[in-house]
Design a protein around this motif. Structure first.
Motif, PDB file in Angstrom:
ATOM      1  N   ARG A 176       0.885  -1.163   0.000  1.00 46.44           N
ATOM      2  CA  ARG A 176       0.000   0.000   0.000  1.00 46.44           C
ATOM      3  C   ARG A 176       0.917   1.206   0.000  1.00 46.44           C
ATOM      4  O   ARG A 176       1.480   1.563   1.036  1.00 46.44           O
ATOM      5  CB  ARG A 176      -0.903  -0.001   1.235  1.00 46.44           C
ATOM      6  CG  ARG A 176      -1.891   1.167   1.236  1.00 46.44           C
ATOM      7  CD  ARG A 176      -2.977   0.986   2.274  1.00 46.44           C
ATOM      8  NE  ARG A 176      -2.480   1.202   3.634  1.00 46.44           N
ATOM      9  CZ  ARG A 176      -3.240   1.077   4.737  1.00 46.44           C
ATOM     10  NH1 ARG A 176      -4.518   0.742   4.638  1.00 46.44           N
ATOM     11  NH2 ARG A 176      -2.718   1.278   5.927  1.00 46.44           N
TER      12      ARG A 176
ATOM     13  N   GLY B 240      -7.047  -0.596   0.793  1.00 48.25           N
ATOM     14  CA  GLY B 240      -6.010  -0.132  -0.110  1.00 48.25           C
ATOM     15  C   GLY B 240      -4.810  -1.052  -0.241  1.00 48.25           C
ATOM     16  O   GLY B 240      -3.841  -0.698  -0.905  1.00 48.25           O
ATOM     17  N   TRP B 241      -4.873  -2.195   0.383  1.00 48.92           N
ATOM     18  CA  TRP B 241      -3.748  -3.132   0.251  1.00 48.92           C
ATOM     19  C   TRP B 241      -3.916  -3.968  -1.015  1.00 48.92           C
ATOM     20  O   TRP B 241      -5.018  -4.405  -1.341  1.00 48.92           O
ATOM     21  CB  TRP B 241      -3.671  -4.072   1.449  1.00 48.92           C
ATOM     22  CG  TRP B 241      -3.227  -3.404   2.708  1.00 48.92           C
ATOM     23  CD1 TRP B 241      -4.027  -2.913   3.698  1.00 48.92           C
ATOM     24  CD2 TRP B 241      -1.883  -3.142   3.107  1.00 48.92           C
ATOM     25  NE1 TRP B 241      -3.277  -2.368   4.706  1.00 48.92           N
ATOM     26  CE2 TRP B 241      -1.931  -2.492   4.370  1.00 48.92           C
ATOM     27  CE3 TRP B 241      -0.625  -3.394   2.534  1.00 48.92           C
ATOM     28  CZ2 TRP B 241      -0.796  -2.092   5.057  1.00 48.92           C
ATOM     29  CZ3 TRP B 241       0.504  -3.004   3.222  1.00 48.92           C
ATOM     30  CH2 TRP B 241       0.416  -2.349   4.466  1.00 48.92           C
TER      31      TRP B 241
END
Length: 704
Positions: A434, A448-449
RNA sequence: GCACCCUUAGCUCAGUUGGUAGAGCAACCCCUUUACACGGGGAAGGUCGGGGGUUCGAGUCCCUCAGGGUGCACCA
C-alpha cells in the motif's frame, strides 16, 4: 485346504480384494495398529513421507518403483513392531498443472489465460486438479501401497498454505528473502521466470559473428546474438590484453541498426582474451554475466531491448520483430554498412525451459529471492552452510554414498534462489503493498492493500513437506512423534530441486534435519536401456502390467537387482518371471496345506536344519542396510530352490520333514511380504494357525 | 572445463569390510514324475575393459589409459 488353491494364482481376482480388506482394517494407520494391539503403544516410530506425485499425472513406472521400494521398507518396519507412518499426499505442481489447463482451454475455447482472468482460470485448474487427484490416488493404491490415507495432504491445501506463509515471513524477517531487480531466466513460452535448476541446456549449431559497431570503432567484437547489440553499453577486454589497452576508458557513440548507442571500453578479468576477438560486447539487460561486469564498472542496466514475448522493443527497423528475425536483419545491415567481418560455425548450449521447451530469454525483472550466502541470524551460518553441514556430519546419510559428492558440488555452485513465478496457480506470495508500506505473512486489515501478483516456486512449499504434512506450524502430536522422518526415498532428478531445498527449509525453520536417510533410486529404463518417454512411445504402463501380471510381480521386478542410484532396465520377461514365482508360491502353499492337517508352529531352533535362520538373518541384515535388492532375491531363491526344490521334494520321501513344512511356509510368507504383499497375504488368509489376522501386522521372524 | 559413476557369462545385473566368481533371462539336452509344464532334472558358458602397482592373496584398494553415461559450470 481352501479350494482356491486348485486353480493357478490369479492376481487380478485377488489384489483389489486384499487391498480393500487392509484399508477396512485401518492398519495402515499406526494409531489403529496400537489400538488393535498390533503395535505396542511405546514402540519406536518409523516415518516416511511419500514424495507427492503431481495431481496432473498418471501413474508411471517411476512411481511404481518409488512405491515398491518405500512400501517394502514400511511393511518391514511395521512387522518389526515400529509405529510406522507412511504419509501420502499430492503436489499441485504449479507450472505443470497450469500449462496443462491453459492448453486445454486454448484448444477447446480458443481463449488465453488473460481472456479468462485469474479467478476463472484458477477455478478451472482447481476443478481439473480435484478430478485428476482421484485418478492418481486410486492408481497409487493399486500397487499395494500401505499409506495412511487418513493423513493425506496436498501441497496447496489450507494447512500447507499456512505453513508456507509462516516460513516466508520468518525468512523475510530474518533478512533472507529479498525483492530485487536482477537478470532472471525468463521463459517466453510459459510467460514466467524459472529457477536455474529448471533450465535444460541443449547443444545447437550457431554462428559466431564478428563485427564493429561503427566504422570508427577500434575493436572488433564477436557475438552469437547480434540482435542484442542494440542494447550494448560497453565493450569489455582483458586488462592484460595488449591489443586493446590503449582504448580502455574511451567512449564512443554510434547508430547501430537505427538505434543510437553509447559504448564505453572497460577492462575486466572475466574476459577470455583467447575467445573470439578477445572483446565482449556488454548487454547488461540481457545477459547475467554482462550485468555483473556492468555492475563492476558502473555501466547502466537500463538498456532493455527485448520484451517478455522475445520481441525487440527498439525504434527503427527492428521494432516489434522476434529476436530470431531481428538477428538476420542486423547481420544484413552490418554487411551493407561494411561493418561485418566474418561469421564462423560454433556449437552453443542453449538454455531452454524444462517444462515448456521455450528458449530462455535473460531479462531484468523485479523478483523475490532467497539469499543463500547471507548469515542466518542466530545460527552464525549461511543457508548454504546449513545445507552442507548435516550431510558432512553424517546426520543425514545419502545412499548411495557417492551422491554426497555431487550434492556438495552443486551447493558450492549455488546462487540465490528465485522464488517468484508469474503464473497464477500456486501459493500467492504473502506480501501486500500500500504505497510505500509493505505487509508480509498474513493479509493486513484496512483498505487499499494489494497483494503481490506472483506465486511462489512450487519447490518452496515442497521444501516444507516433511513437517507441513505433520501439521506444523500447529503444535501437533504427529509433528512431535514423527519428525524428523526416517527415510526420504526419491529419484536422482530431484535431489537438488527437492532434497536440498527440504534440508534448507527444515534447517532454517526448525533447526533440525528433515530426514535421517536419503535413498536415491535409479531411473527406470526400457529393455534397451532407453529412458521411457512419451515421444519414444516406450512407456510401460504400470496399470497395464498389473492387469497382466499382478502388482506383486511388477514390484518384485522393480526391486530385485535394482541397486540404489543405478538406473535399471525393466522388461516384460522379468516381470513375467515373477508372476510365475507368485504361482510357484501358490502351489507350494497348496502342497503344504494338503500335508498339514494339524499344523504345528515350530520355533527357529527346530527349523535349524533347513537353513532358515541363516536366511532370516541375512534378509533382515540386508533390509536394514538398504539392500532390498539382495534381500528380495535371497527370499526368492530360498523359496524356489531350497524350499520347493529340495525340502518339499525330500518331504515326499521323509515324513519327519512334513510336519515342519507349515512353519517354514509361515516364515517364508513373512520374509516375502514386504516385496510381494498381495499373494503372501492371500495365502496367509488361508493359514489355519498364525500369530496375526493379517500378515501385514504379523511379527517379523527373529533374526537371532 | 570441473566433478561423479559405469565397463563381470549371449543379454540384464549382483558380488556388503580384499580370501582364486554368482543370479535372473536367453540358448542346449532330458523328463507330461500324483503342489505347480506359469513345472522338474542336467550340462554348458567368464584371462571380472587394457596396462601397471600394493598385498601371502585383488572383480574388490592405488595409479594410468580407453570406451560409455550423469551432474554442474561456461559459452561474448
Amino acid at each position: 485346504m481352501d479350494e482356491k488353491f486348485l486353480k493357478p494364482y490369479d492376481p487380478t481376482a485377488t489384489e483389489g480384494r486384499i487391498y480393500a480388506a487392509w484399508e477396512k482394517s485401518g492398519l495402515f494407520n499406526p494409531d489403529e495398529c496400537v489400538k488393535q494391539g498390533a503395535t505396542p503403544a511405546d514402540a519406536p516410530t518409523y516415518s516416511i513421507v511419500l514424495p507427492p506425485p503431481n495431481v496432473t499425472g498418471r501413474l508411471h513406472m517411476g512411481h511404481a518403483l518409488m512405491l515398491a521400494v518405500e512400501d517394502s521398507f514400511v511393511r518391514y518396519k511395521r512387522m518389526r513392531g515400529f509405529r510406522t507412518l507412511w504419509l501420502p499426499g499430492t503436489d499441485h505442481a504449479a507450472i505443470a498443472t497450469q500449462s496443462v489447463v491453459e492448453k486445454q482451454v486454448k484448444k477447446e475455447e480458443g481463449k488465453s489465460r488473460h481472456d479468462l482472468g485469474r479467478e476463472e482460470l484458477l477455478k478451472r485448474i482447481e476443478a481439473f486438479a480435484a478430478q485428476s487427484h482421484d485418478t492418481i490416488v486410486n492408481q497409487l493404491k493399486t500397487m499395494g501401497a500401505s499409506l495412511d490415507w487418513s493423513r493425506e495432504a496436498f501441497t496447496l491445501d489450507e494447512k500447507r498454505s499456512r505453513a508456507v506463509r509462516t516460513v516466508f515471513k520468518r525468512m523475510y524477517d530474518a533478512g533472507l528473502i529479498y525483492r530485487g531487480m536482477r537478470i532472471v531466466n525468463w521463459d517466453p513460452k510459459g510467460q514466467t521466470t524459472i529457477s536455474d535448476d529448471e533450465i535444460v541446456y541443449e547443444e545447437r549449431a550457431a554462428k559466431l559473428y564478428t563485427f564493429r559497431y561503427s566504422k570508427d570503432f577500434p575493436i572488433p567484437v564477436a557475438t552469437t546474438r547480434p540482435e542484442t547489440k542494440v542494447g550494448d553499453v560497453g565493450v569489455a577486454v582483458h586488462p592484460d590484453d595488449a591489443r586493446y589497452k590503449e582504448f580502455v576508458g574511451k567512449e564512443y557513440d554510434a547508430v547501430f541498426c537505427d538505434v543510437p548507442i553509447h559504448i564505453k571500453v572497460v577492462a575486466d578479468k572475466e574476459v577470455d582474451p583467447a575467445f573470439g576477438t578477445g572483446a565482449v560486447g556488454l548487454t547488461p539487460a540481457h545477459s547475467k554475466i554482462d550485468w555483473e561486469i556492468a555492475d563492476r564498472h558502473e555501466l547502466s542496466h537500463e538498456s532493455v531491448v527485448i520484451n517478455e514475448y522475445a520481441k525487440m522493443t527498439v525504434s527503427g527497423r527492428l521494432n516489434g520483430k522476434k529476436t530470431a528475425e531481428a538477428r538476420g536483419i542486423v547481420v544484413d545491415w552490418l554487411k551493407s554498412e561494411g561493418l561485418f567481418e566474418k561469421e564462423e560455425d560454433t556449437v552453443q548450449s542453449v538454455a531452454t525451459a524444462e517444462r515448456t521447451g521455450g528458449v530462455i530469454e535473460p531479462l531484468p525483472k523485479l523478483q523475490w529471492w532467497v539469499e543463500v550466502d547471507k548469515e542466518v541470524p542466530g545460527r552464525g551460518k549461511t543457508l548454504k552452510e546449513l545445507m552442507l553441514e548435516p550431510v558432512r556430519s553424517g546426520a543425514i546419510k545419502i545412499i548411495p554414498e557417492h551422491i554426497e559428492k555431487t550434492y556438495y558440488h552443486w551447493i558450492e555452485n549455488l546462487r540465490d534462489w528465485c522464488i517468484s513465478r508469474q503464473i497464477w496457480y500456486g501459493h500467492r506470495i504473502p506480501v501486500w503493498y500500500r504505497g510505500e508500506e509493505i505487509a508480509v505473512g498474513e493479509a493486513p486489515t484496512g483498505d487499499g492493500w494489494a497483494q503481490d501478483e506472483d506465486t511462489l516456486d512450487t519447490w518452496f512449499s515442497s521444501g516444507l513437506w516433511t513437517f507441513s504434512t505433520l501439521g506444523w506450524p500447529e503444535d501437533t502430536e504427529d509433528f512431535h512423534t514423527y519428525h524428523p522422518t526416517d527415510l526420504l526415498e526419491t529419484g536422482p532428478d530431484i535431489i537438488f530441486f527437492w532434497v536440498a531445498r527440504m534440508i534448507l527449509m527444515t534447517e532454517f525453520t526448525l533447526g533440525t534435519i528433515p530426514f535421517k536417510t536419503v535413498y536415491i533410486h535409479g531411473l527406470v529404463r526400457d529393455a534397451q536401456g532407453r529412458k521411457m518417454s512419451k515421444s519414444l512411445g516406450n512407456n510401460m504402463d504400470p496399470l497395464d502390467v498389473k492387469a497382466r501380471f499382478g502388482a506383486d510381480a511388477a514390484r518384485m521386478a522393480l526391486i530385485v537387482g535394482n541397486t540404489p542410484g543405478t538406473d535399471m532396465r525393466i522388461s516384460e520377461d522379468k516381470i513375467k518371471g515373477y508372476s510365475r514365482f507368485a504361482n510357484k508360491l501358490w502351489n507350494i502353499a497348496r502342497f503344504v496345506l494338503e500335508h498339514s492337517d494339524t499344523p504345528m508352529i515350530r520355533d527357529m531352533q527346530e527349523l535349524e536344519r533347513y537353513g532358515i535362520s541363516q536366511l532370516v538373518k541375512e534378509v533382515t541384515d540386508d533390509i536394514e542396510n538398504y539392500r532390498a535388492y539382495l534381500a528380495a532375491e535371497k527370499v526368492y531363491h530360498y523359496i524356489w530352490h531350497t524350499f520347493a526344490d529340495k525340502i518339499l521334494e525330500e518331504s515326499k520321501k521323509d515324513e519327519t520333514i512334513q510336519s515342519d513344512l507349515y512353519s517354514i511356509l509361515l516364515v517364508c510368507l513373512k520374509l516375502l511380504h514386504p516385496f510381494m504383499p498381495f499373494v503372501t497375504e492371500e495365502i496367509w488368509q488361508s493359514m489355519p494357525a498364525k500369530d496375526a489376522r493379517f500378515l501385514m501386522v504379523s511379527r517379523w521372524p527373529q533374526p537371532e
